[in-house]
Write an enzyme that holds these catalytic residues in place. Sequence first.
Site, PDB file in Angstrom:
ATOM      1  N   HIS A  29     -66.956   8.528  77.278  1.00 57.72           N
ATOM      2  CA  HIS A  29     -66.934   8.938  78.695  1.00 57.72           C
ATOM      3  C   HIS A  29     -67.756   8.265  78.938  1.00 57.72           C
ATOM      4  CE1 HIS A  29     -66.562  10.505  82.214  1.00 57.72           C
ATOM      5  NE2 HIS A  29     -67.338  11.118  81.947  1.00 57.72           N
ATOM      6  N   GLU A  30     -69.014   8.300  78.373  1.00 57.25           N
ATOM      7  CA  GLU A  30     -70.436   8.387  78.823  1.00 57.25           C
ATOM      8  C   GLU A  30     -70.544   6.234  79.172  1.00 57.25           C
ATOM      9  OE1 GLU A  30     -72.279   9.345  81.323  1.00 57.25           O
ATOM     10  OE2 GLU A  30     -71.347  11.635  80.479  1.00 57.25           O
ATOM     11  N   HIS A  35     -68.879   4.575  81.283  1.00 58.16           N
ATOM     12  CA  HIS A  35     -69.415   4.334  83.038  1.00 58.16           C
ATOM     13  C   HIS A  35     -69.764   3.076  82.534  1.00 58.16           C
ATOM     14  CE1 HIS A  35     -67.939   7.377  85.086  1.00 58.16           C
ATOM     15  NE2 HIS A  35     -69.014   8.913  84.333  1.00 58.16           N
ATOM     16  N   HIS A  40     -68.358  -0.440  83.095  1.00 59.02           N
ATOM     17  CA  HIS A  40     -68.026  -0.391  84.426  1.00 59.02           C
ATOM     18  C   HIS A  40     -69.452  -0.760  84.805  1.00 59.02           C
ATOM     19  CE1 HIS A  40     -66.429   1.802  88.780  1.00 59.02           C
ATOM     20  NE2 HIS A  40     -66.465   0.593  88.360  1.00 59.02           N
TER      21      HIS A  40
HETATM   22 ZN    ZN Z   1     -69.009  10.557  84.183  1.00 56.92          ZN
END
Ligand code: ZN
Length: 684
Positions: free
Chosen positions: A470-471, A474, A477
Amino acid sequence: MTENPFFEHWTTPLGVPPFDRIRPEHFPPAFDRGMKAEIAEIAAIAGATTAASFDDTIEALERSGRLLERVSRVFFNLNASNTNDALEAIARDYAPRLAQHRMRIALDPDLFARIADLHARRASLRLEPDQLRLVERYYLRFVRNGALLDLEQKERMEAISERLASLHTLFGQNVLHDERDWQLVLDEADLDGLPEFARSAAAQAAAERGISGRYAVTLARSAVEPFLTFSSRRDLRRAVWEARRARGARGGSSDNISLIREIVALRAEQARLLGYETFADYRLADTMAKTGEAVQQLLLQVWQPAKDKARRELAALEATAHAEGLNEPIEPWDWRYYAEKVRQAEYDLNEAEVKPYFVLDNLVQAAFDTAGRLFGLKFTERRDLPVYHADVRAWEVSDEAGGHVGLFLHDNFARPGKQSGAWSSRYRDQENLDEAVTPIVVNNNNFARRDVSDGEPTLLSFDEAKTLFHEFGHGLHTLLSRVRYRSQSGTAVRRDFVEFPSQMFEHWMSVPETLRRYARHYRTGEPLPEELLDRLLAARNFNQGFATVEYTASALIDLDLHRTKATEALDPARFEQDFLERMEVPKEIGLRHRLPHFQHLFAGGGYAAGYYSYLWAEVLDADGFAAFTEAGDAFDPDLAARLRAIYSAGDTRDPMELYCAFRGREPTITALLQQRGLAPTRPD
Ligand SMILES: [Zn+2]
């Protein structure tokens, strides 16, 4: 007196902050000089006597405030990842001053006049699409900060922002102090039921606190979850659960109740000044969801199915508990423990059996390789760079052609002085205005560290492995951002869209191709056995009633609280109690975050009236990943290229437009309900 590194040009490799030379005493003068420099830059922009142009106003703003940004990035990242008394004192001192500084710029009437003039003429300025959106966003940001208010109202807005900044800082520090203060020290005889990894993590935690030969359970989530899942000592589970639940509500100097009351009242007042009925109305107007009604509708669409599923889950727990001799009702500190027993019975799956296959370093490699297959990125470790703590590893990121993309810092272990939870942040954003600037990203996790010298590396649970991905989503991104302007870079998107790239990336952790290749036993190197893989994937929906209720209840109370009009009379404890009763939140589950330690809402303003964002984004990620499933290839190159366009676009385009360009249509909720096992057509 040594030179202040913030006043020098950094000659470190790749422009990484010279962490080895930065001391707490460097921050105050750097903040002061940074604010002063920005005020001078703003005065020059606002005071120009010629008619405003895009170049001398918007681009000039993009170029301003560089020193302050550089010192702020380093300071706030260190204060979150590796704080100490000196940094905390500076945070308390500077949070209100920085808020005041930002409001001074946001409310500068001459500056706003130039932006408003450009905004009014924007159609005739012959701007590129990213520039046009930038003008619109600047105008909206200033209006939302109060640029259209009269002088008296502006002064009030400023005073409130300053006060809120102090309250947010205090709130976070109080939670951290309550977590730091508490530990449950145990002896060998108290460890019944705990698997090896939890025992050694507790031994390590005790050693780190100077308690040798014994064991310590702390309030870090990575310590609490395994304890509640495995400890057969009901009295100790209860003690740990109650201590975690009491964070921020223990009375005394670290109590957050009165802070919540003041924060909520001040936010409501700001919203009213800006012409909105409630803070939620104000906050949601600038999101993909747009209104509280839209958010509530989404949350309620999952609320009842989730409670229904949780009720069925509870029945299974009760049967198991009863068979094991528990003749009392299931309590919140029992849920994880008996759920684990049911899971073992139904899927013949226990976490201790799976965990040896989830070696941290292998999963990091899996995340890197997935980014390689999907987006062509390559990660090379750099051991020559200064880092702020020995735990941190630095990776240089390059593209297919070997071009430099950015720097990725990985800070994976829990330790005192580090905020709990997991988060991604940046030391520098990508931009390409005057020159190509590459990003510096940091991913923080709070995994319980293992000392490799005793033979067992750091192992993750399935959920922790998902958090790692998940991290990292990011992080991608930020790394894949290809924009011109800094304020449109990477994760600078609407709050309820920012979790899409991260949650989307989680899906690749659990595709069979990843698990077959990277889930290998730490001792034997054997891959996860196929039949264990099947059971693991079959169990993915297990306990999703519990997880969905726990999360959705927190999202609903956030929305309710920030839709409250009568904030002066607010009693947070009473509000929480009323909410639990009114929504009939199962008492065996409760809230994922109680208000006194709900840091998303009160340790900063970012997720206030915004905790729903994770579920909003999950509609998109479930629907989005279904495109790969439909294509029959989790690494379909055409889809990956279209997905990359979302990761690269930052805030240069409307999020729904971006999503539709990837998917070919708007999202639907069907895939989300299936993903969580909540679809009505699916008996379970
Ligand atoms: Zn998040």
